[in-house]
Design an enzyme around this catalytic site. Structure first.
Site, PDB file in Angstrom:
ATOM      1  CD  GLU A 266      -2.095   2.133   1.511  1.00 25.43           C
ATOM      2  OE1 GLU A 266      -1.734   3.150   0.821  1.00 25.43           O
ATOM      3  OE2 GLU A 266      -2.444   2.290   2.755  1.00 25.43           O
ATOM      4  CB  CYS A 300      -1.297   7.010   1.639  1.00 25.23           C
ATOM      5  SG  CYS A 300      -2.623   6.272   2.595  1.00 25.23           S
ATOM      6  CD  GLU A 397       2.533  10.064  -0.789  1.00 27.71           C
ATOM      7  OE1 GLU A 397       3.683   9.283  -1.037  1.00 27.71           O
ATOM      8  OE2 GLU A 397       1.462   9.578  -0.663  1.00 27.71           O
TER       9      GLU A 397
HETATM   10  P1  NAI Z   1       9.289   4.891   4.389  1.00 25.40           P
HETATM   11  O1  NAI Z   1       8.443   4.388   3.067  1.00 25.40           O
HETATM   12  O2  NAI Z   1      10.693   4.840   4.260  1.00 25.40           O
HETATM   13  O3  NAI Z   1       8.849   4.221   5.569  1.00 25.40           O
HETATM   14  C1  NAI Z   1       7.764   3.434   6.055  1.00 25.40           C
HETATM   15  C2  NAI Z   1       8.340   2.050   6.646  1.00 25.40           C
HETATM   16  O4  NAI Z   1       9.062   1.248   5.980  1.00 25.40           O
HETATM   17  C3  NAI Z   1       8.969   2.550   7.858  1.00 25.40           C
HETATM   18  O5  NAI Z   1       8.849   1.406   8.984  1.00 25.40           O
HETATM   19  C4  NAI Z   1      10.391   2.032   7.606  1.00 25.40           C
HETATM   20  O6  NAI Z   1      11.200   2.033   8.571  1.00 25.40           O
HETATM   21  C5  NAI Z   1      10.306   0.954   6.788  1.00 25.40           C
HETATM   22  N1  NAI Z   1      11.399   0.984   5.760  1.00 25.40           N
HETATM   23  C6  NAI Z   1      12.361   1.951   5.107  1.00 25.40           C
HETATM   24  N2  NAI Z   1      13.180   1.409   4.645  1.00 25.40           N
HETATM   25  C7  NAI Z   1      12.979   0.200   4.112  1.00 25.40           C
HETATM   26  C8  NAI Z   1      13.560  -1.119   3.485  1.00 25.40           C
HETATM   27  N3  NAI Z   1      14.375  -0.842   2.720  1.00 25.40           N
HETATM   28  N4  NAI Z   1      12.905  -2.245   3.848  1.00 25.40           N
HETATM   29  C9  NAI Z   1      11.927  -2.462   4.555  1.00 25.40           C
HETATM   30  N5  NAI Z   1      11.599  -1.376   5.310  1.00 25.40           N
HETATM   31  C10 NAI Z   1      11.775  -0.377   5.274  1.00 25.40           C
HETATM   32  O7  NAI Z   1       8.496   6.374   4.437  1.00 25.40           O
HETATM   33  P2  NAI Z   1       9.174   7.625   5.029  1.00 25.40           P
HETATM   34  O8  NAI Z   1      10.802   7.685   4.647  1.00 25.40           O
HETATM   35  O9  NAI Z   1       8.873   7.564   6.546  1.00 25.40           O
HETATM   36  O10 NAI Z   1       8.528   8.761   4.376  1.00 25.40           O
HETATM   37  C11 NAI Z   1       9.176   9.376   3.072  1.00 25.40           C
HETATM   38  C12 NAI Z   1       7.794   9.554   2.171  1.00 25.40           C
HETATM   39  O11 NAI Z   1       7.202   8.683   2.005  1.00 25.40           O
HETATM   40  C13 NAI Z   1       6.821  10.337   2.850  1.00 25.40           C
HETATM   41  O12 NAI Z   1       7.228  11.827   2.537  1.00 25.40           O
HETATM   42  C14 NAI Z   1       5.598   9.964   1.938  1.00 25.40           C
HETATM   43  O13 NAI Z   1       5.486  10.778   0.790  1.00 25.40           O
HETATM   44  C15 NAI Z   1       5.902   8.504   1.800  1.00 25.40           C
HETATM   45  N6  NAI Z   1       5.135   7.745   2.601  1.00 25.40           N
HETATM   46  C16 NAI Z   1       3.915   7.267   2.397  1.00 25.40           C
HETATM   47  C17 NAI Z   1       3.132   6.634   3.035  1.00 25.40           C
HETATM   48  C18 NAI Z   1       1.799   6.000   2.801  1.00 25.40           C
HETATM   49  O14 NAI Z   1       0.755   5.465   3.556  1.00 25.40           O
HETATM   50  N7  NAI Z   1       1.543   5.959   1.625  1.00 25.40           N
HETATM   51  C19 NAI Z   1       3.436   6.333   4.768  1.00 25.40           C
HETATM   52  C20 NAI Z   1       4.701   7.169   4.820  1.00 25.40           C
HETATM   53  C21 NAI Z   1       5.380   7.560   4.044  1.00 25.40           C
END
Ligand code: NAI
Length: 797
Positions: A266, A300, A397
């Protein structure tokens, strides 16, 4: 001063929520929290901790265990050890546990809401009234599914041990969306919360203890991206469920390609918020407040692209600005605050950077006059006008309280602009004309459409994206399918490593390699756009029987042929738009025509697979066509009745254009078993037939030509599957890949589809008995041939 004057000038006093219970909880743990593994708290193996901060003031709340490979391994082992017992207890017993979790979430709702707000920065009004009640609702709803599981999903098994990785924007709600369906279906879980917001997950760990959940059924390992990566790469995890950025989603797709881990993603969105001139503008503006300023826009499915009909643009912008001026921004624990803090410094920097870039690209930025708190991470509500549809702020985004506004003239233009994105998570349509609204809703490429409402969620209504917003659904019946699979499939053996006859490539006019080959009795062509076509390369490949006998030649398709086929499939609108009844009629006609040619087809096929199999393939092929003709007008959606004054229409929509790599073992039946369910629900297809006997193409195009199938609905490109797969997987106009073959090609299909994150469905390199209708046809195929779109429509005055 008159009362009327006072009413206007009156200021809000502070109304802070009491945080003592949350502070006491943190103190009780010495503001230092470990992982939750096997039912107990554990210090990190590496002894490392990181701080989680209160974004409203930047102060440290607690030290949190940084999970390393050893911690993840311990958690996966605990989950594996707990798995046999957890799946063996009765559905009713699991239902009781889930019910108990729901009750305990309610019991601790105040602690959870306050702690969520302290850790994340979201207004207490939202965590108290939206997040936590929805968390409880998810556990109640799935307690129900646990109870009904055996009746509703007979012959299915849980995936096993599930790794779940969640983001920081709805920390406990995302936990509930992940854990509730996983437990209800008998899986055990290792969950990694986001590094910015781990606290409520650790309260939930205690709730699991309080509910008496057996140790190891739920494990929580805290940490950053590296912890998530360790979970993704752990060899004993059966499925990964991820919510977060598209970038990390891609990394996970790539990291799991060579494994049999199931995957649901997602990801991000850039959701359109469409307002037509006949909309109730004041309601639409209120909807917009929810759409983009809810949770500081860190949502999101935020309605971050405002598309306004040109005639009302000026009036609307003025109304929006007036409303923005009344939004109150400040301490998130204040009950009268609309906009709280941004989750972290790095996210605030990102928002500032993207807005600056949008302005540099020509956008006009407007923000109300607000005084931001002097400490903490805050960003004012912002609207950008004069935004070009290709600007970064219209395409990427931002994940902040920033709205990018654009105009359109006609409904058609609105749909084009709305769909002009790589994403497809959510959308809003505002119009008092329900016909226009629903017509537009049907054309939007998004998993959710809110008509005259915004951000409605319920456990009964699946949520998830189209295109690069990810795949899989959370919530609803369809959400459960992500956590179960047919028992026979789970235990099916792997296909032998080498599969199918090796076709030999020869150039046109060249002498045949063995010189003594018998007469070629059959040469087929490609089938593109309803016409037979020569291959671009001019090459063909020999097709031989198992004993080496030359049976004929089939074209050696290449990238260009695949591109032509994709273009033809994209243009095959008459099929995509045909009524279910019409599709059924065409399929019945196919069965009739195959039946008429039965003898000839059997004879030709027999040369490759033997007479007995050939006869069975054709006979069962006719039956299979009948099955999908029957299904075409019966694989309906549903109408959900969420606990609001809304209906949610769940439509089973075709995925679009699908590339199919057919199985080698049953050249005709395998082809029909994959292509027919896709056609039955309105997809268009590019199929690469079995390399063992591509000559079947000749019979197929005669069949389709004589059965009124619209040109381009099915395109057939013969050649080397592994080469053709690459072009199909990398093509942006192909929406999904179905790849049925050995381990190598299946892993390649997943890896090659990483770039544009297309859905990939495979046999995981396992044997499927196409001759057994329990394995070769039915709902399982149709569910993969469709994606659910939920259209929410309010009712009442
Ligand atoms: P992210 O995608 O890096 O983090 C989400 C989760 O993934 C966290 O628990 C993180 O620790 C984990 N994660 C990070 N790198 C990983 C990897 N290589 N393998 C497995 N797990 C990993 O999101 P972040 O950096 O916190 O936010 C950056 C941008 O992402 C935001 O500005 C936004 O645009 C987007 N985002 C979108 C979301 C959504 O619900 N669609 C939620 C959070 C962020």
């Amino acid at each position: 001063m008159s009362i009327a004057e006072k009413f206007v000038s009156m200021e809000y006093g502070p109304a802070p929520e009491d945080s003592r219970e949350a502070e006491a909880w943190l103190e009780r743990h010495g503001r230092r929290l470990g992982h939750f593994i096997g039912g107990a708290s554990h210090a990190p193996a590496g002894g490392e901790y990181f701080d989680t901060l209160d974004p409203s003031n930047g102060e440290k709340l607690a030290a949190i265990a940084q999970g390393g490979i050893a911690d993840v391994d311990a958690a996966v082992r605990a989950a594996r050890a707990a798995s046999p017992k957890w799946r063996a207890i009765t559905p009713h017993a699991r239902a009781r546990y889930l019910y108990s979790l729901a009750r305990l979430v309610q019991k601790h709702s105040r602690l959870l809401a306050v702690l969520e707000t302290m850790d994340n920065g979201k207004p207490i009004r939202e965590s108290r009234d939206i997040d936590i009640p929805l968390v409880a609702r998810h556990f109640y709803y799935h307690a129900g599914w646990a109870q009904l599981l055996d009746q509703e999903f007979p012959d299915c098994e849980p995936c096993g041990v599930v790794g779940q990785i969640i983001p920081w924007n709805f920390p406990l709600l995302m936990l509930a969306w992940k854990i509730a369906p996983a437990l209800a279906t008998g899986n055990t879980v290792v969950l990694k919360p986001a590094e910015f917001t781990p606290l409520t997950a650790l309260v939930f760990a205690e709730i699991c203890q309080e509910a008496g959940l057996p140790g190891g059924v739920v494990n929580i390992v805290t940490g950053d991206g590296s912890t998530g990566e360790a979970l993704v790469k752990h060899p004993d995890v059966d499925k990964i469920a991820f919510t977060g950025s598209t970038e990390v989603g891609r990394a996970i797709r790539s990291a799991t390609a060579a494994s049999h881990k199931r995957l649901s993603l997602e990801l991000g969105g850039k959701s359109p918020f469409i307002i037509f001139e006949d909309a109730d503008l004041d309601s639409a503006v209120e909807g917009l407040v929810d759409g983009i300023w809810f949770n500081q826009g860190q949502v999101c499915c935020a309605g971050s692209r405002l598309l306004m009909q040109e005639s009302i643009a000026e009036t609307l912008i003025s109304k929006i600005r007036d409303r923005m001026s009344t939004l109150r921004i400040g301490a998130p624990l204040d009950k009268a605050i609309d906009i709280g803090a941004i989750v972290a410094r790095v996210q605030l920097d990102r928002i500032e950077r993207m807005v600056a870039q949008g302005v540099a690209e020509g956008a006009t930025c407007w923000q109300p006059q607000v005084v931001l708190p002097s400490r903490g991470f805050y960003y004012p509500p912002t609207i950008l006008t004069n935004v070009h549809p290709t600007s970064i702020v219209a395409q990427q985004e931002i994940f902040g309280p920033v709205l990018a506004a654009m105009t359109f003239r006609t409904p058609k233009e609105a749909v084009e602009l709305a769909n002009n994105t790589v994403y497809g998570l959510a959308s809003c349509v505002w119009s008092e004309n329900i016909n226009v609204a629903l017509h537009v809703a049907a054309q939007l490429k998004a998993g959710v459409v809110w008509v005259n409402c915004t951000n409605m969620f319920d456990a009964a209504c699946g949520f998830g994206g189209y295109r690069e917003s990810g795949y899989g659904r959370e919530g609803g019946r369809e959400g459960l399918l992500e956590y179960i699979e047919p028992a026979w499939f789970k235990h099916a053996p792997a296909l032998p490593a080498v599969n199918g006859a090796a076709a030999v490539q020869v150039s046109e006019g060249e002498e045949k390699p063995d010189g003594s080959a018998p007469a070629i009795d059959r040469t087929v062509k490609l089938y593109i756009g309803g016409k037979q076509a020569r291959p671009d390369s001019g090459y063909s490949m020999e097709v031989r029987s198992p004993d080496g006998h030359l049976l004929g030649e089939a074209p050696l398709g290449n990238r260009k042929d695949i591109r032509n086929a994709v273009e033809a499939a994209r243009k095959a609108e008459p099929w995509a738009k045909a009524t279910a009844h019409n599709r059924a009629q065409v399929l019945y006609y196919c069965a009739e025509n195959l039946s008429q040619r039965e003898g000839q087809v059997v004879d030709r096929l027999a040369a490759a697979v033997g007479e007995k199999q050939a006869a069975a393939e054709v006979q069962l092929g006719i039956e299979r066509i009948f099955s999908y003709a029957a299904w075409a007008d019966k694989f309906d959606g549903a109408v959900h009745n969420p606990p609001f004054r809304n209906i949610a229409i769940a439509m089973n929509e075709p995925i679009g254009t699908v590339g199919v790599i057919c199985p080698a073992d049953a050249p005709l039946l395998g082809f029909l078993s994959l292509v027919l369910p896709l056609l039955a629900v309105g997809n268009t297809v590019i199929a690469v037939p079995s390399e063992k006997f591509p000559l079947i193409t000749g019979d197929l195009y005669q069949l389709f030509d004589t059965s009124d199938l619209s040109g381009g609905a099915v395109n057939i490109v013969t050649g080397h599957a592994s080469e053709l797969l690459k072009t199909l997987a990398e093509h942006d106009d192909v929406d999904a890949i179905w790849c049925y073959g050995g381990e190598t090609i299946v892993a390649a299909a997943k890896a090659m589809s990483t770039g544009n994150l297309k859905q990939v469905w495979t046999n995981e390199g396992r044997v499927i008995d196409w001759f057994n209708p329990k394995q070769g046809e039915g709902r399982w195929f149709l569910e993969h041939a469709t994606q659910v779109k939920n259209i929410w429509v309010p009712y009442g005055e």
